[in-house]
Design a protein around this motif. Structure first.
Motif, PDB file in Angstrom:
ATOM      1  N   GLY A  16       0.818  -1.201   0.000  1.00 22.70           N
ATOM      2  CA  GLY A  16       0.000   0.000   0.000  1.00 22.70           C
ATOM      3  C   GLY A  16       0.852   1.251   0.000  1.00 22.70           C
ATOM      4  N   ALA A  17       2.016   1.177   0.646  1.00 18.75           N
ATOM      5  CA  ALA A  17       2.938   2.301   0.678  1.00 18.75           C
ATOM      6  C   ALA A  17       4.261   1.816   1.238  1.00 18.75           C
ATOM      7  N   ASP A  18       5.338   2.420   0.816  1.00 22.72           N
ATOM      8  CA  ASP A  18       6.663   2.113   1.325  1.00 22.72           C
ATOM      9  C   ASP A  18       7.298   3.428   1.740  1.00 22.72           C
ATOM     10  N   VAL A  19       7.406   3.646   3.053  1.00 26.55           N
ATOM     11  CA  VAL A  19       7.891   4.938   3.538  1.00 26.55           C
ATOM     12  C   VAL A  19       9.327   5.198   3.120  1.00 26.55           C
ATOM     13  N   THR A  20      10.068   4.151   2.736  1.00 22.60           N
ATOM     14  CA  THR A  20      11.453   4.349   2.313  1.00 22.60           C
ATOM     15  C   THR A  20      11.552   4.687   0.830  1.00 22.60           C
ATOM     16  N   GLN A  21      10.453   4.523   0.084  1.00 22.73           N
ATOM     17  CA  GLN A  21      10.499   4.713  -1.356  1.00 22.73           C
ATOM     18  C   GLN A  21       9.564   5.807  -1.849  1.00 22.73           C
ATOM     19  N   LEU A  22       8.964   6.590  -0.950  1.00 26.57           N
ATOM     20  CA  LEU A  22       8.071   7.661  -1.381  1.00 26.57           C
ATOM     21  C   LEU A  22       8.858   8.696  -2.175  1.00 26.57           C
ATOM     22  N   ARG A 172     -10.190  15.978 -13.254  1.00 25.39           N
ATOM     23  CA  ARG A 172     -11.649  15.970 -13.214  1.00 25.39           C
ATOM     24  C   ARG A 172     -12.115  16.920 -12.118  1.00 25.39           C
ATOM     25  N   ASN A 173     -12.957  17.861 -12.479  1.00 28.34           N
ATOM     26  CA  ASN A 173     -13.344  18.913 -11.542  1.00 28.34           C
ATOM     27  C   ASN A 173     -14.844  18.994 -11.322  1.00 28.34           C
ATOM     28  N   GLN A 174     -15.572  17.873 -11.498  1.00 30.37           N
ATOM     29  CA  GLN A 174     -16.992  17.941 -11.211  1.00 30.37           C
ATOM     30  C   GLN A 174     -17.164  18.249  -9.722  1.00 30.37           C
ATOM     31  N   PRO A 175     -18.053  19.167  -9.373  1.00 28.48           N
ATOM     32  CA  PRO A 175     -18.137  19.691  -8.006  1.00 28.48           C
ATOM     33  C   PRO A 175     -18.311  18.630  -6.928  1.00 28.48           C
ATOM     34  N   ASN A 176     -19.019  17.529  -7.245  1.00 24.17           N
ATOM     35  CA  ASN A 176     -19.254  16.518  -6.213  1.00 24.17           C
ATOM     36  C   ASN A 176     -18.268  15.361  -6.295  1.00 24.17           C
ATOM     37  N   GLY A 177     -17.151  15.543  -6.995  1.00 20.87           N
ATOM     38  CA  GLY A 177     -16.167  14.480  -7.169  1.00 20.87           C
ATOM     39  C   GLY A 177     -15.120  14.459  -6.058  1.00 20.87           C
ATOM     40  N   ALA A 178     -14.499  13.298  -5.867  1.00 19.40           N
ATOM     41  CA  ALA A 178     -13.393  13.135  -4.931  1.00 19.40           C
ATOM     42  C   ALA A 178     -12.493  12.030  -5.453  1.00 19.40           C
ATOM     43  N   GLY A 179     -11.190  12.237  -5.394  1.00 16.78           N
ATOM     44  CA  GLY A 179     -10.233  11.197  -5.769  1.00 16.78           C
ATOM     45  C   GLY A 179      -9.858  10.384  -4.544  1.00 16.78           C
ATOM     46  N   TYR A 180      -9.744   9.076  -4.722  1.00 15.47           N
ATOM     47  CA  TYR A 180      -9.441   8.163  -3.612  1.00 15.47           C
ATOM     48  C   TYR A 180      -8.157   7.404  -3.960  1.00 15.47           C
ATOM     49  N   VAL A 181      -7.060   7.710  -3.272  1.00 18.04           N
ATOM     50  CA  VAL A 181      -5.753   7.128  -3.582  1.00 18.04           C
ATOM     51  C   VAL A 181      -5.376   6.164  -2.470  1.00 18.04           C
ATOM     52  N   LYS A 182      -5.383   4.852  -2.783  1.00 16.22           N
ATOM     53  CA  LYS A 182      -5.118   3.853  -1.750  1.00 16.22           C
ATOM     54  C   LYS A 182      -3.665   3.395  -1.717  1.00 16.22           C
ATOM     55  N   THR A 183      -2.892   3.692  -2.746  1.00  8.10           N
ATOM     56  CA  THR A 183      -1.483   3.325  -2.779  1.00  8.10           C
ATOM     57  C   THR A 183      -0.650   4.594  -2.737  1.00  8.10           C
ATOM     58  N   GLN A 184       0.179   4.753  -1.711  1.00  8.55           N
ATOM     59  CA  GLN A 184       0.960   5.980  -1.538  1.00  8.55           C
ATOM     60  C   GLN A 184       2.344   5.808  -2.161  1.00  8.55           C
ATOM     61  N   LYS A 185       2.620   6.583  -3.210  1.00 13.67           N
ATOM     62  CA  LYS A 185       3.898   6.513  -3.916  1.00 13.67           C
ATOM     63  C   LYS A 185       4.656   7.828  -3.901  1.00 13.67           C
TER      64      LYS A 185
END
Length: 315
Positions: A16-22, A172-185
């Motif tokens: 999901g994420a590697d704090v040493t490789q961000l 994408r800028n539709q007013p009711n939109g939200a981006g969901y990022v589950k992998t932290q790079k």
């Protein structure tokens, strides 16, 4: 004795994420939107009106076959045939329903192909030709991803209070939109503020910050979903909001999303990317993969077409 933690994700998905490789962000970050940078602390949303209807949009992609294209000039160039699908699921209370799903098949090859590339018709459908920048694997993979993203972007749900896209907003800028990022790079925050997200408890979020990168602006924040905390980024997600409106509006939506998403977080015994791969997204992914069709059947259909084309064109 070595100290270590086992990531909860299925190893086939990486981590999901590697704090040493961000990787450090290349954009401009404003960390003083909600709290001054030196005062950052975890935020627990208070009581608020819940979202009555939450939509989720996601896409899947698959390479069905790698191909070699003989151009009109006699050169041989690589390409790929791929299937992509995107869909939308809406959750109203305890009810979830897929309200739209679409798929398409594409053949991708360099735009500089001397007229050799084109659409491919098989007994199971047409692969429409779409040019990419060059012959490299990277360009071909990016081309497949762009086709999936374009299909996702064509989907809208104005009836939902908020529509969560699985992944960054990508403009994408539709007013009711939200981006969901589950992998932290990428590490967007300076080290002092980055340390705050390691301290988040489930249901808490970081202060909102502003990202100027990639030619557009968006509000962003980190939150932690419920589940065991085995390493600093267990269950941590990043949320993006369209860079419109003011900071007060952005923080209000940040609180409402932080309060809403834990309801949909998955559990390890049911989902191999728990808790980040939310149940509505996981269910939608399974449905969309079925819509891609049987890969072996599609590859066989492509081989049947290619044998006739190749045999007729041999020297």
């Amino acid at each position: 004795m070595i100290r270590f933690a086992v990531d909860t994700w299925d190893p086939d998905y990486g981590v999901g994420a590697d704090v040493t490789q961000l990787e450090p962000s290349t954009g401009d970050i404003d960390i003083d939107v909600e709290q001054a940078g030196g005062d950052w602390t975890p935020i627990t949303p208070g009581d608020m009106d819940p979202f009555e209807s939450v939509g989720f949009i996601d896409g899947v992609r698959r390479i069905d076959a790698r191909i070699w294209i003989t151009t009109d000039g006699g050169k041989v160039r690589p390409g790929v045939c791929a299937s992509v699908a995107a869909g939308m699921v809406r959750c109203d209370g305890d009810r979830a329903e897929i309200i739209r799903a679409e798929s398409r098949r594409v053949v991708l090859a360099s735009a500089d192909n001397d007229g050799g590339a084109g659409s491919i018709m098989t007994r199971h459908g047409i692969y429409e030709f779409h040019p990419v920048a060059d012959d490299t694997d990277e360009s071909l993979y990016v081309g497949v991803h762009e086709q999936m993203s374009a299909l996702e972007a064509s989907l809208t749900d104005k009836g939902a209070d908020v529509v969560v896209f699985d992944g960054p907003l990508r403009g994408r800028n539709q007013p009711n939109g939200a981006g969901y990022v589950k992998t932290q790079k990428v590490q967007y925050l300076p080290d002092q503020q980055q340390a705050v997200l390691y301290c988040l408890e489930p249901g808490q979020r970081t202060p909102v910050f502003l990202i100027h990168a990639g030619g557009f602006t968006r509000w962003s924040l980190y939150s932690r979903l419920p589940g065991p905390i085995s390493h600093p980024l267990s269950g941590v997600i990043r949320i993006e909001l369209p860079g419109v409106g003011n900071a007060a509006e952005a923080t209000n939506r940040a609180d409402r999303l932080t309060a809403a998403l834990p309801k949909y977080s998955s559990e390890p015994h049911k989902e191999s990317r728990a808790p980040q791969n939310l149940y509505p997204i996981a269910g939608l992914e399974r449905h969309l993969r079925n819509r891609l069709g049987d890969r072996q059947l599609l590859e066989r259909a492509l081989r049947i077409v290619s044998v006739g084309d190749f045999s007729s064109g041999r020297c």
